[in-house]
Design a protein around this motif. Sequence first.
Motif, PDB file in Angstrom:
ATOM      1  N   PRO A 128      59.878  48.396 -12.207  1.00  0.00           N
ATOM      2  CA  PRO A 128      58.485  47.612 -11.850  1.00  0.00           C
ATOM      3  C   PRO A 128      57.109  48.744 -12.239  1.00  0.00           C
ATOM      4  O   PRO A 128      56.170  48.497 -12.318  1.00  0.00           O
ATOM      5  N   LEU A 129      57.522  50.145 -12.175  1.00  0.00           N
ATOM      6  CA  LEU A 129      56.610  51.202 -12.482  1.00  0.00           C
ATOM      7  C   LEU A 129      55.909  50.948 -13.723  1.00  0.00           C
ATOM      8  O   LEU A 129      54.830  51.125 -14.121  1.00  0.00           O
ATOM      9  N   PHE A 130      56.665  50.352 -14.750  1.00  0.00           N
ATOM     10  CA  PHE A 130      56.469  50.040 -16.036  1.00  0.00           C
ATOM     11  C   PHE A 130      56.143  48.595 -16.246  1.00  0.00           C
ATOM     12  O   PHE A 130      56.096  48.317 -17.543  1.00  0.00           O
ATOM     13  N   ALA A 131      55.924  47.808 -15.400  1.00  0.00           N
ATOM     14  CA  ALA A 131      55.461  46.440 -15.535  1.00  0.00           C
ATOM     15  C   ALA A 131      54.234  46.438 -16.495  1.00  0.00           C
ATOM     16  O   ALA A 131      53.297  46.766 -16.267  1.00  0.00           O
ATOM     17  N   PHE A 193      52.414  51.518  -9.426  1.00  0.00           N
ATOM     18  CA  PHE A 193      52.913  52.259  -8.284  1.00  0.00           C
ATOM     19  C   PHE A 193      52.496  51.880  -6.963  1.00  0.00           C
ATOM     20  O   PHE A 193      53.064  51.695  -6.085  1.00  0.00           O
ATOM     21  N   ILE A 194      51.061  51.576  -6.914  1.00  0.00           N
ATOM     22  CA  ILE A 194      50.387  51.159  -5.627  1.00  0.00           C
ATOM     23  C   ILE A 194      50.821  49.663  -5.340  1.00  0.00           C
ATOM     24  O   ILE A 194      50.871  49.439  -4.188  1.00  0.00           O
ATOM     25  N   GLU A 195      50.909  48.714  -6.304  1.00  0.00           N
ATOM     26  CA  GLU A 195      50.962  47.328  -6.095  1.00  0.00           C
ATOM     27  C   GLU A 195      51.981  46.830  -6.139  1.00  0.00           C
ATOM     28  O   GLU A 195      52.476  45.733  -5.399  1.00  0.00           O
ATOM     29  N   LYS A 196      52.975  47.223  -6.910  1.00  0.00           N
ATOM     30  CA  LYS A 196      54.426  46.629  -7.172  1.00  0.00           C
ATOM     31  C   LYS A 196      55.612  47.528  -6.628  1.00  0.00           C
ATOM     32  O   LYS A 196      56.758  46.965  -6.836  1.00  0.00           O
TER      33      LYS A 196
END
Length: 197
Positions: A128-131, A193-196
């Motif tokens: 998810p870092l690259f969502a 990074f902050i949200e997912k």
Amino acid sequence: MNIVIIKYNAGNIQSVLYALERIGATAQVTDDHEQIRKADKVIFPGVGEASSAMRYLRQHELDKVITSLQQPVLGVCLGMQLMCKHSEENDTTCLGIFDEPVKKFVSKDALFKVPQIGWNNIYDLKTPLFADEPENAYCYFVHGYFAALGEHTIATADYIQPYSAALHKGNFYGAQFHPEKSAAAGELILKNFIEKI
């Protein structure tokens, strides 16, 4: 949300703070062990040289703090390399979170200058870092050493050879590029990074 940027002798801290501001986030810059441990998210930035950075971390026992963290941690550039086992830069034993070794770029081709400075695309994006990040997004790199491809690679870049543009293991993430200097692509990664994560 309580975001902490680890303060040490090799941080590109101001540009990380500005990038977080642009996405509506604020962070505390500290080397206080307790404040780092209490944070919801931790960013471990880095610009500089591996052996002196590791020496500083050990002298201030930040090496023990970083490796013991349970919350999401994002290492940036040298920060990511210091999270690996070993760096060829002055034969440095690092934090050992990632197994991938850090090697020096060696080029016999005049087209490939070392260090790599500038924009390069990243691909094979995972986690998810690259969502919502498109394959082959362009990010900004400044580095003469690289983490080899391995089981923890979650993004790849090519310069002289393919290498790890990003790494992930458990709650630890690393980006070889500078998301804080990578325009919209980098802002999305910081937001993820902050949200997912």
